[in-house]
Design an enzyme around this catalytic site. Structure first.
Site, PDB file in Angstrom:
ATOM      1  N   ASP A  60      47.575  45.994  24.713  1.00 30.87           N
ATOM      2  CA  ASP A  60      46.747  44.816  24.994  1.00 30.87           C
ATOM      3  C   ASP A  60      45.679  45.131  26.040  1.00 30.87           C
ATOM      4  O   ASP A  60      44.846  44.285  26.357  1.00 30.87           O
ATOM      5  CB  ASP A  60      47.604  43.603  25.381  1.00 30.87           C
ATOM      6  N   ASP A  99      51.546  46.175  20.644  1.00 30.57           N
ATOM      7  CA  ASP A  99      51.797  45.456  21.903  1.00 30.57           C
ATOM      8  C   ASP A  99      51.764  43.949  21.642  1.00 30.57           C
ATOM      9  O   ASP A  99      50.843  43.443  20.994  1.00 30.57           O
ATOM     10  CB  ASP A  99      50.684  45.827  22.902  1.00 30.57           C
ATOM     11  N   LYS A 129      56.092  46.351  21.585  1.00 29.06           N
ATOM     12  CA  LYS A 129      56.342  46.458  23.028  1.00 29.06           C
ATOM     13  C   LYS A 129      56.118  45.087  23.661  1.00 29.06           C
ATOM     14  O   LYS A 129      55.189  44.378  23.261  1.00 29.06           O
ATOM     15  CB  LYS A 129      55.401  47.479  23.679  1.00 29.06           C
ATOM     16  N   GLU A 131      56.428  42.946  27.694  1.00 34.50           N
ATOM     17  CA  GLU A 131      56.408  43.234  29.124  1.00 34.50           C
ATOM     18  C   GLU A 131      57.483  42.474  29.895  1.00 34.50           C
ATOM     19  O   GLU A 131      57.815  41.346  29.562  1.00 34.50           O
ATOM     20  CB  GLU A 131      55.039  42.844  29.713  1.00 34.50           C
ATOM     21  N   GLU A 198      55.356  51.333  34.822  1.00 38.76           N
ATOM     22  CA  GLU A 198      53.946  51.377  35.237  1.00 38.76           C
ATOM     23  C   GLU A 198      53.820  51.175  36.743  1.00 38.76           C
ATOM     24  O   GLU A 198      54.375  50.220  37.314  1.00 38.76           O
ATOM     25  CB  GLU A 198      53.144  50.296  34.485  1.00 38.76           C
TER      26      GLU A 198
HETATM   27  O1  KIV Z   1      48.481  47.825  26.995  1.00 42.44           O
HETATM   28  C1  KIV Z   1      48.593  48.990  27.410  1.00 42.44           C
HETATM   29  O2  KIV Z   1      47.706  49.814  27.258  1.00 42.44           O
HETATM   30  C2  KIV Z   1      49.827  49.354  28.096  1.00 42.44           C
HETATM   31  C3  KIV Z   1      49.906  50.704  28.688  1.00 42.44           C
HETATM   32  C4  KIV Z   1      49.184  50.716  29.976  1.00 42.44           C
HETATM   33  C5  KIV Z   1      51.291  51.173  28.814  1.00 42.44           C
HETATM   34  O3  KIV Z   1      50.708  48.558  28.172  1.00 42.44           O
END
Ligand code: KIV
Length: 311
Positions: A60, A99, A129, A131, A198
């Site tokens: 994202d 994401d 993914k 968060e 991160e």
């Molecule tokens: O969205 C993204 O690019 C990320 C990375 C920084 C791991 O979550």
């Protein structure tokens, strides 16, 4: 190269098999570093493919580096789907991670599963993914139980950066470091196959990773992780301005692009472009016939006569 021409893509080496979750576990067990990068379109996916990357994240961060939003919060599911579809067309080998954008999973398990299914079905990503710990752990469990593998993300979680006090290193106090560890353990416990750390101090990461069985992929988390991830536009120097401390620039693509476009601007203005190599030819006889047609007196007068202004 014109947009109509096919670009060259070196085929992945024949012994390179598509990267699977068991393969990532093997790599971790063998101490073989896992390389992850973001990609947001067909050409960046092709670059990741040709460079031999293991995992491609349609992150994202697209919100900022591709769409020009000030943070990752505004990017929509529709935008992520559009970018993900383009990435899929450029990838054969790396594991593709979609994401989950802010607002697509937090409020209920049903929404989380629906959103994850949409990403997988419409973009062709193999895994998703999301968060943070807290309620995200339950969302991760629901998605895993629906049959879609989930990558977790702890430490600095940009979607909730405001609540974390901004884009800051996480885990600098023992209490915060324990939270990073507990979030990661909770995500692992509900079945996440890997976890992004991160902006976590290297020593904190090193202390925690040994407690986790799943591969940890670090971004600003030091060298103790099973793998590293960077944002495509940051590592290539496409993004400009102040970079996070953890970014290493491997190229200056923005400057190179400005140089190229400036030369084009100069050459068009000075009439040095196009050159003979860039123009199409035509048979002289065909050209003569065209000229005879254009030279007819009646052609211009008839056109002028027939012309009527629009109401
Ligand atoms: O969205 C993204 O690019 C990320 C990375 C920084 C791991 O979550």
């Amino acid at each position: 190269m014109s947009s109509g021409a096919r670009s060259h893509t070196a085929p992945p080496s024949p012994d390179r098999k598509p990267v699977s979750i068991p393969r990532l576990n093997e790599m971790k067990a063998a101490g073989e570093p896992i390389v992850m990068v973001t990609a947001y379109d067909y050409p960046s996916a092709q670059v990741a493919e040709e460079a031999g990357v293991d995992i491609v994240l349609v992150g994202d961060t697209a919100a900022m580096v591709v769409l020009g939003y000030p943070g990752t919060e505004p990017v929509s599911m529709d935008e992520m789907v559009m970018l993900g579809k383009a990435v899929r067309r450029g990838l054969q080998t790396p594991l593709m991670v979609g994401d989950m954008p802010m607002g697509s999973y937090e409020s209920s398990n049903e929404l989380a599963v629906q959103s994850a299914q949409r990403l997988v079905k419409e973009t062709g990503c193999q895994v998703v993914k999301l968060e943070a710990g807290g309620t995200s752990v339950e969302r991760a469990r629901a998605i895993v139980n629906s049959g879609i593998p989930v990558m977790g993300h702890v430490g600095l979680t940009p979607q909730t950066a405001t609540a974390l006090g901004g884009y800051k290193t996480q885990g600098k106090t023992a209490r915060d470091a324990i939270k990073v560890c507990e979030d990661a353990l909770a995500l692992q416990a509900v079945g996440c196959f890997a976890i992004v750390f991160e902006a976590v101090p290297a020593a904190v990461t090193e202390a925690i990773v040994g407690k986790l069985e799943v591969p940890v992929i670090g971004i600003g988390a030091g060298p103790a992780t099973a793998g590293q991830v960077l944002v495509f536009h940051d590592l290539l120097g496409i993004t400009t301005g102040r970079m996070a401390k953890f970014v290493k620039r491997y190229a200056d693509v923005h400057d190179e692009m400005v140089r190229g476009v400036s030369r084009y601007v100069d050459e068009v203005r000075s009439r040095h472009f196009p050159e003979p190599d860039h123009v199409y030819g035509v048979e002289p006889a065909e050209l003569d016939e065209l000229r005879r047609y254009l030279d007819q007196e009646s052609l211009t007068s008839q056109k002028a006569w027939d012309w009527e202004p629009l109401p």
